[in-house]
Scaffold this active site. Sequence first.
Site, PDB file in Angstrom:
ATOM      1  N   ARG A 230      -1.855  -8.436  73.711  1.00  0.00           N
ATOM      2  CA  ARG A 230      -0.664  -8.498  74.555  1.00  0.00           C
ATOM      3  C   ARG A 230       0.536  -8.092  73.698  1.00  0.00           C
ATOM      4  O   ARG A 230       0.656  -8.511  72.544  1.00  0.00           O
ATOM      5  CB  ARG A 230      -0.432  -9.905  75.119  1.00  0.00           C
ATOM      6  N   GLU A 259       6.275  -3.546  78.404  1.00  0.00           N
ATOM      7  CA  GLU A 259       5.489  -2.522  79.115  1.00  0.00           C
ATOM      8  C   GLU A 259       5.584  -2.618  80.639  1.00  0.00           C
ATOM      9  O   GLU A 259       5.338  -1.640  81.343  1.00  0.00           O
ATOM     10  CB  GLU A 259       4.013  -2.602  78.714  1.00  0.00           C
ATOM     11  N   HIS A 291      -2.027   0.421  77.950  1.00  0.00           N
ATOM     12  CA  HIS A 291      -2.866  -0.689  78.412  1.00  0.00           C
ATOM     13  C   HIS A 291      -4.163  -0.162  79.040  1.00  0.00           C
ATOM     14  O   HIS A 291      -4.500  -0.486  80.176  1.00  0.00           O
ATOM     15  CB  HIS A 291      -2.105  -1.574  79.398  1.00  0.00           C
TER      16      HIS A 291
END
Length: 334
Positions: A230, A259, A291
């Site tokens: 993360r 993000e 991601h």
Amino acid sequence: MIRVAFFDTKEYDRAAFAQYDDRSLLAFKFLETRLTEDTAALAKGSDVACVFVNDAVNRAVIDRLYANGVQVIALRCAGYNNVDVKYAFGKLRVVHVPAYSPHAVAEHAMAMLLTSVRRIHKAYNRTRDFNFSLNGLTGFDFYGKTVGVIGAGKIGRIFIDICRGFGMRILVYDKYPAGDNLEYTALEKLFACSDIISLHCPLTDETRHMIDAGAIAGMKKGVVIVNTSRGGLIDTEALLAGIKSRKIGAACLDVYEEEADIFFEDRSGHILNDDLLSRLISMPNVIVTSHQAFLTEEALNSIAEVTVNNIRSCFVNSGRCENELCDRCGRIGQ
Ligand code: NAI
């Protein structure tokens, strides 16, 4: 029939979930928009809101979903730092997919690492331009190097096995070490001894910015940092400073702390307002993927299957649903 409002839908989600949309037991309303305070009303008439990593399920969103008759939040991902699980207690049940393909994420971490250290991204661009020069492409052997793995859970352990295949020494930091034969160590020692550091722990209040200026100061010069966990685990400004000062040799980032409003969308042709991310991307020793680590066919199929089972389980069982997060919120039974 269980009606599911499916937020932040992408083409690949639809392909994996459509097979379960039989309109007799389960009906999906696929929405391209993210779940926010403003869009929560789109879930009106649905029993379930199915959400992904960047749908911010905060108090206001929970209240709106609840007011609109939603009973379950089904996360189609493992991490749940974007959901206020404690606040949802007693209003909405929250289920997630604890594991879909830990291999997908661990393999992506290694793919980024190899790409970065062996400069594959640069070589690819060069040879496409018929530039066959090797200048500036020198990497280093993984064999004999030390990799520090933070978080030896499902993904971390697979990453460890992959690293073992390269003949690397592996140091591990985990807040809850299992009684096994991994070489566990204190975080400071892991920082000081590792040539490569890969993050595989969850984002919590405790782990937020665990890689900050102080941590970076304690690392080896030239360290390579890999983050497929993360973005919030890393203080990005400190990371950038470490790259500029040449302390950090390279960074492989599949996640970024800001993000949410950037990743998963085609923003080419737009001016990116995030100076920090722009600067990072401009660095020759930084690789950013948006991601993407989870994105394999196996993982998508597994996400769809487990999410659908979680949802069905919530409406079939009167007790706790399968993969429900409530037991972790510390308020179960109160
Ligand atoms: P897991 O729950 O199996 O393992 C997490 C490990 O971190 C556990 O061993 C736990 O003891 C440890 N841990 C917990 N708190 C810690 C702390 N304060 N310091 C150090 N270690 C701590 O989780 P899994 O499946 O391995 O996933 C890891 C993370 O990967 C997830 O939290 C998620 O954020 C991320 N992820 C990223 C994906 C991507 O596409 N980039 C996809 C799936 C997960």
